[in-house]
Design an enzyme around this catalytic site. Structure first.
Site, PDB file in Angstrom:
ATOM      1  N   ASP A  24      -9.616   4.152  -2.627  1.00  0.00           N
ATOM      2  CA  ASP A  24      -9.443   3.646  -2.583  1.00  0.00           C
ATOM      3  C   ASP A  24     -10.174   2.099  -3.291  1.00  0.00           C
ATOM      4  OD1 ASP A  24      -6.370   2.924  -1.256  1.00  0.00           O
ATOM      5  OD2 ASP A  24      -7.426   4.547  -0.280  1.00  0.00           O
ATOM      6  N   ALA A  40      -4.139   3.691  -4.260  1.00  0.00           N
ATOM      7  CA  ALA A  40      -4.885   2.121  -5.173  1.00  0.00           C
ATOM      8  C   ALA A  40      -4.826   2.479  -6.100  1.00  0.00           C
ATOM      9  CB  ALA A  40      -6.342   2.741  -4.948  1.00  0.00           C
TER      10      ALA A  40
END
EC number: 5.3.1.23
Length: 360
Positions: A250, A59
């Site tokens: 994430d 991420a």
């Protein structure tokens, strides 16, 4: 394979000679661990493709790559009138947003770049330069953020035994960020403080990020690492081989529910059953306060080939069906603490704590 000491998966490269356009270099993570190679990116569409095909992944790293992608897309716009340029930039952002729906850092980075463009006064050329400088700042800030996460994570790890055996799932290391890592940043900090005996890395089916990427990073720095299959985690905990689990994320909902690579939820359940602390390490930009809980986190579903095939080897017989969600959501109740650059927080209290400190 050449040895690499410091890993920076996203690098801005300026060509002083003027013979080639300034560009982004990405470590091609699809070639690791067998080949350490870079991909040159000079167009927004190519950056979007690199994010979609997981040349760059994790991420925070996706957020950094998207920031540079915004600049590359801006550079391609021929508009000289401000409103038309901003409209075109919205289209660039939408192209990037379509690549990986779960990683909230992608949306955070594109929105930050749009905000800079909207608030910057001056010519379109001046706006473009401001976007480049912002992307560079996002890149530099992420490295400092990860180092802070590493320090805070070290402070909340169990005090006994003196040398810890940690387990991680997927890759949340330097490759998944601008450098240093979130979960693996905690591992690095423990190693540097001489508090780490060994890291156990789940292989992380179906993309094998643990076996390919986490293990590769540890080898570069001499961190003792043992790769296990995902199905071995329960056995290892029952045998007393794991002192704590540290994973990345994430997207984290306002209540502390955390989405991470598929299989993380299983590890959290196993850790709970064996009284092993379970930590999530992630920057503030991964927390999505616009959603109340994990049920609202979009879960990306990927190509069935990732499940039925490894390299050129077909694993399953013809005619079977496949289900391939890339992420699952770990409930806040299973998470001991969420470690950010601002400290470690009990998941259910993270929004209140950050608001009381006027951080959000």
């Amino acid at each position: 394979m050449s040895s690499v000491n410091q890993v920076y998966p996203v690098i801005w490269q300026s060509d002083a000679s003027g013979n080639a356009p300034d560009r982004v270099l990405l470590i091609d993570q699809t070639r690791l661990p067998n080949e350490y190679a870079f991909v040159e990116i000079s167009r927004c569409d190519d950056m979007a493709r690199a994010i979609k095909t997981m040349i760059v992944r994790g991420a925070p790293a996706i957020g950094v790559a998207a920031a540079y992608g915004m600049y590359l897309g801006a550079r391609e716009l021929d508009e000289t009138e401000r409103d038309r340029f901003l409209a075109g930039l919205e289209g660039v952002a939408e192209t990037l947003r379509q690549t990986r729906p779960t990683a909230v850092n992608l949306f955070w980075a594109t929105e930050r770049m749009l905000k800079v463009a909207r608030q910057t006064l001056g010519s379109v050329d001046y706006l473009k330069q401001a976007l480049l400088e912002t992307a560079k700042q996002i890149n530099a800030d992420d490295i400092q953020t990860c180092q802070a996460i590493g320090g805070h994570g070290l402070s909340v790890l169990p005090t006994s035994p003196e040398k810890l055996r940690l387990l991680t799932h997927c890759n949340a290391g330097a490759l998944a960020t601008a450098g240093y890592g979130t979960a693996l940043g905690v591992v690095r900090s423990a190693w540097q403080a001489e508090r780490l005996e060994r890291l156990y890395a789940d292989e992380t089916r179906p993309r094998l990020q643990g076996a390919k990427l986490t293990a590769w990073e540890c080898v570069q720095e001499g961190i003792p690492v043992t790769v296990i299959t995902d199905s071995m985690a329960a056995h290892c905990m029952k045998q007393g081989m794991i002192d704590a689990v540290v994973v990345g994320a994430d997207r984290i909902a306002a209540n502390g529910d955390a989405a991470n690579k598929i299989g993380t939820y299983s590890v959290a359940l196993i850790a709970k059953a064996h009284n092993v602390p379970f930590f999530v390490a992630a920057p503030l930009s991964t927390i999505d306060f616009s959603i109340a809980d994990g049920s609202q986190i979009p879960i990306e579903e990927r190509d069935p080939e990732e499940v039925c095939q490894v390299g050129d080897t077909i694993l399953c017989p013809p005619g079977v069906d496949y289900y391939n969600p890339a992420f699952d959501v770990t409930p806040a109740s299973l998470i001991t603490a969420i470690v950010t650059e601002f400290g470690a927080f009990v998941p259910s209290q993270i929004q209140t704590e950050l608001q009381s400190r006027k951080i959000v």
